[in-house]
Scaffold this active site. Structure first.
Site, PDB file in Angstrom:
ATOM      1  N   THR A 238      20.047  57.017  39.329  1.00 57.68           N
ATOM      2  CA  THR A 238      20.712  57.372  38.122  1.00 57.68           C
ATOM      3  C   THR A 238      21.393  58.746  38.446  1.00 57.68           C
ATOM      4  O   THR A 238      21.259  59.467  39.437  1.00 57.68           O
ATOM      5  CB  THR A 238      19.563  57.919  37.189  1.00 57.68           C
ATOM      6  OG1 THR A 238      20.185  58.302  36.043  1.00 57.68           O
ATOM      7  CG2 THR A 238      18.624  58.981  37.549  1.00 57.68           C
ATOM      8  N   LYS A 287      12.891  50.521  27.166  1.00 55.81           N
ATOM      9  CA  LYS A 287      13.316  50.805  25.767  1.00 55.81           C
ATOM     10  C   LYS A 287      12.741  50.233  24.615  1.00 55.81           C
ATOM     11  O   LYS A 287      12.663  50.793  23.494  1.00 55.81           O
ATOM     12  CB  LYS A 287      14.941  50.361  25.766  1.00 55.81           C
ATOM     13  CG  LYS A 287      15.808  51.331  26.741  1.00 55.81           C
ATOM     14  CD  LYS A 287      17.232  51.000  26.515  1.00 55.81           C
ATOM     15  CE  LYS A 287      18.404  51.595  27.375  1.00 55.81           C
ATOM     16  NZ  LYS A 287      19.610  51.156  27.204  1.00 55.81           N
ATOM     17  N   ASP A 325      22.920  54.633  22.294  1.00 54.84           N
ATOM     18  CA  ASP A 325      23.833  53.494  22.812  1.00 54.84           C
ATOM     19  C   ASP A 325      24.732  52.961  21.737  1.00 54.84           C
ATOM     20  O   ASP A 325      25.732  52.694  21.976  1.00 54.84           O
ATOM     21  CB  ASP A 325      22.830  52.326  23.388  1.00 54.84           C
ATOM     22  CG  ASP A 325      22.186  52.467  24.655  1.00 54.84           C
ATOM     23  OD1 ASP A 325      22.676  53.243  25.406  1.00 54.84           O
ATOM     24  OD2 ASP A 325      21.226  51.929  24.742  1.00 54.84           O
ATOM     25  N   GLY A 351      26.982  37.749  24.637  1.00 54.60           N
ATOM     26  CA  GLY A 351      25.659  38.007  24.778  1.00 54.60           C
ATOM     27  C   GLY A 351      24.685  38.186  23.726  1.00 54.60           C
ATOM     28  O   GLY A 351      25.188  38.426  22.462  1.00 54.60           O
ATOM     29  N   ASN A 374      26.380  33.160  23.043  1.00 54.73           N
ATOM     30  CA  ASN A 374      25.552  33.755  24.081  1.00 54.73           C
ATOM     31  C   ASN A 374      25.210  32.277  24.845  1.00 54.73           C
ATOM     32  O   ASN A 374      25.301  31.377  24.428  1.00 54.73           O
ATOM     33  CB  ASN A 374      24.135  33.951  23.664  1.00 54.73           C
ATOM     34  CG  ASN A 374      23.300  34.643  24.451  1.00 54.73           C
ATOM     35  OD1 ASN A 374      23.707  35.435  25.649  1.00 54.73           O
ATOM     36  ND2 ASN A 374      22.201  34.254  24.676  1.00 54.73           N
ATOM     37  N   THR A 376      22.614  31.084  25.851  1.00 50.68           N
ATOM     38  CA  THR A 376      21.431  30.578  25.275  1.00 50.68           C
ATOM     39  C   THR A 376      21.646  30.775  23.737  1.00 50.68           C
ATOM     40  O   THR A 376      21.582  31.472  23.294  1.00 50.68           O
ATOM     41  CB  THR A 376      20.186  31.287  25.641  1.00 50.68           C
ATOM     42  OG1 THR A 376      19.758  31.041  26.971  1.00 50.68           O
ATOM     43  CG2 THR A 376      18.990  30.206  25.008  1.00 50.68           C
TER      44      THR A 376
END
Ligand code: ATR
Length: 494
Positions: A238, A287, A325, A351, A374, A376
């Site tokens: 990181t 997360k 985020d 996505g 997406n 899927t």
């Protein structure tokens, strides 16, 4: 005061001296790993301390102790005694080596013995007792170096260090999980912290003396330094410490931000307040677990199902969870539009994973109703239907859908991320050139998908901008202050 030691692991004394000279401004003493030298260097060992202007530890670690010296006990004693004719201040002798001659010589020549114990597999049973009884003679410095394999072991090592009654001792956590023990000497109650520097590019977890001082503020800390950091697994790559630590310095805040490889976020968050933990970034793969675990969390965490920031609330004695985020995604988009970028009335999100959940939440909050496509398709359906949005697969129908939702296209999948930068999540999608294309990947900054968009004339927003703005939001939560991100500081990674 805690000492910073440079371990010299070169194969010749000349190379060792060169590395020493480069790092001298940062360190208090150095350790010469004589077992890693070529054998023809041994006769030169007595001269080495005179060539450097700091105290030197002599270490001739044997094979059975995890080192490289393969001679027998007599040869070991001869080489060490010959070397100690030079002005060494310390000699590291493993507990498995029995050499009364060395002990006697050191006693008569003001050389301190570091009596060391190494375990390359973990923390041995009865470790507290072992540490207590390590010194054989007065004035010896006990040293305990254990491989740390888990979060629990890291805290166990901290407790062993803290409860020990030696006035001077060395505690080292080896391996990736042990890295925080090197960065937090006060919490592990170690008198000395080792660092290394070499000609090869640094491997993850390898921290140079320069980084210790400049990034991790080794000399600037006090007894009350607030501890911040990032938990994830893996996490040592990181770049976030390079973002937050200089900002603490700029604002005159007594804080430090360090990486914690973590396999058990619940255990970590339960025990880190004891070591001064105040706030943490949470990254892959923790997360969602952390979001589920917390009782105190903002709506965004509940809705998105992911938490990437926790702040310790001392009054409530609990962690509060946030998701940066989501504002981190919106800020660069707003900035883009304020700078005259095209208006966004429609959007498509590619996505349906964790990143997509934060992006869809952010867009809906901003009054934009995106479609979700997406690979899927049922996953796109699950996400889209929570907000009553249209959805599709990465197929012909999806292409039709996106055609009518293409003011903004947000790429949230992991396709195209290093180490597989050749991947493209949707090669069949042809850019019209009117879209604003927002990529969430930041390694590499220009993915194949984004490259295609740019070549087609689209305006693009790169993932490093989202990364930076979510970091700014985190810093505000940590300190209440603004982070003035130097462009160069963040470098390539998170
Ligand atoms: P994250 O939390 O980073 O979003 P995730 O939850 O594993 O990670 O989601 C990854 C997303 O990238 C998913 O939407 C995944 O599509 P699937 O649901 O079909 O698995 C998408 N993805 C990963 N590799 C992909 C590829 N090569 N092409 C297209 N989509 C891909």
């Amino acid at each position: 005061m805690v000492k910073l030691c440079l371990s010299l692991t070169e194969s010749t004394l000349e190379e060792a001296l060169a590395i020493y000279r480069e790092n001298r401004p940062f360190v208090d003493l150095c350790e010469l790993r004589a077992d890693l030298l070529k054998k023809d260097q041994y006769p030169l060992l007595p001269d080495f301390p005179d060539k450097v202007d700091c105290p030197v530890i002599l270490t001739l670690r044997r094979r059975n102790e995890g080192g490289n010296f393969d001679g027998n006990n007599t040869e070991y004693t001869q080489i060490v005694l010959a070397a100690l004719r030079g002005a060494y201040a310390f000699v590291d002798v493993d507990i498995r080596t029995n050499s009364p001659e060395i002990d006697r010589y050191c006693g008569g020549h003001d050389i301190a013995v570091i009596r060391s114990y190494h375990d390359y597999t973990g923390i041995p049973e009865g470790c507290e007792q072992l540490l207590r009884t390590l010194p054989r003679n007065t004035g010896e410095i006990p040293k305990l170096a254990c491989m740390i394999n888990t979060t629990r072991e890291l805290f166990q090592l901290a407790r062993i260090g803290a409860y020990s009654e030696h006035s001077r001792q060395i505690i080292v956590g080896m391996g990736d999980f042990g890295v925080p023990s090197r960065l937090l000497p006060r919490q592990f109650n170690t008198w000395l912290s080792y660092s290394t520097a070499g000609r090869q590019p640094a491997a993850p977890g390898h921290i140079t003396p320069k980084e210790m001082i400049e990034t991790y503020r080794f000399r600037e800390r006090s007894k009350t330094t607030a501890l911040f950091g990032i938990i994830g697994n893996p996490v040592l790559h990181t770049r976030s410490p390079a973002l937050h630590n200089p900002a603490f310095r700029d604002h005159g805040i007594d804080g430090v931000y360090i990486p914690f490889p973590t396999d058990d976020p619940e255990y970590f968050l339960c025990h880190i307040p004891d070591l001064g933990g105040k706030g943490f970034s949470i990254t892959v793969p923790h997360k969602t677990v952390v979001a589920r675990m917390l009782t105190g969390k903002e709506d965004a965490v509940r809705e998105i199902g992911a938490c990437n920031t926790v702040i310790w609330e001392d009054k409530k004695k609990r962690w509060e969870g946030y998701n940066t985020d989501f504002p981190g995604f919106i800020a660069p988009l707003k900035e883009h539009m304020e700078l005259g970028g095209g208006k966004v009335k429609t959007a498509a999100v590619i996505g349906a994973g964790g990143a997509a959940r934060a992006v869809v939440y952010a867009l809906v909050k901003a009054g934009i109703k995106p479609c979700v496509v997406n690979r899927t398709a049922p996953r796109a359906k699950d996400l889209a239907e929570r907000y009553g949005l249209p959805w599709g697969g990465l197929d012909r129908e999806g292409l039709e859908l996106v055609k009518n939702h293409s003011d903004l296209i947000v790429q949230t999948t992991s396709a195209g991320m290093s180490p597989r930068p050749e991947a493209d999540p949707w090669p069949e999608y042809r850019f019209a050139g009117r879209e604003i294309v927002y990529e969430c990947i930041y390694t590499p900054v220009f993915t194949r998908f984004l490259q295609r968009a740019k070549e087609s004339g689209c305006e693009v927003i790169t993932g490093d901008r989202m990364l930076r703005s979510q970091g700014e939001e985190q810093f505000r939560l940590f300190t209440g202050k603004r982070l003035n991100t130097g462009e160069a500081r963040l470098g390539e990674g998170p």
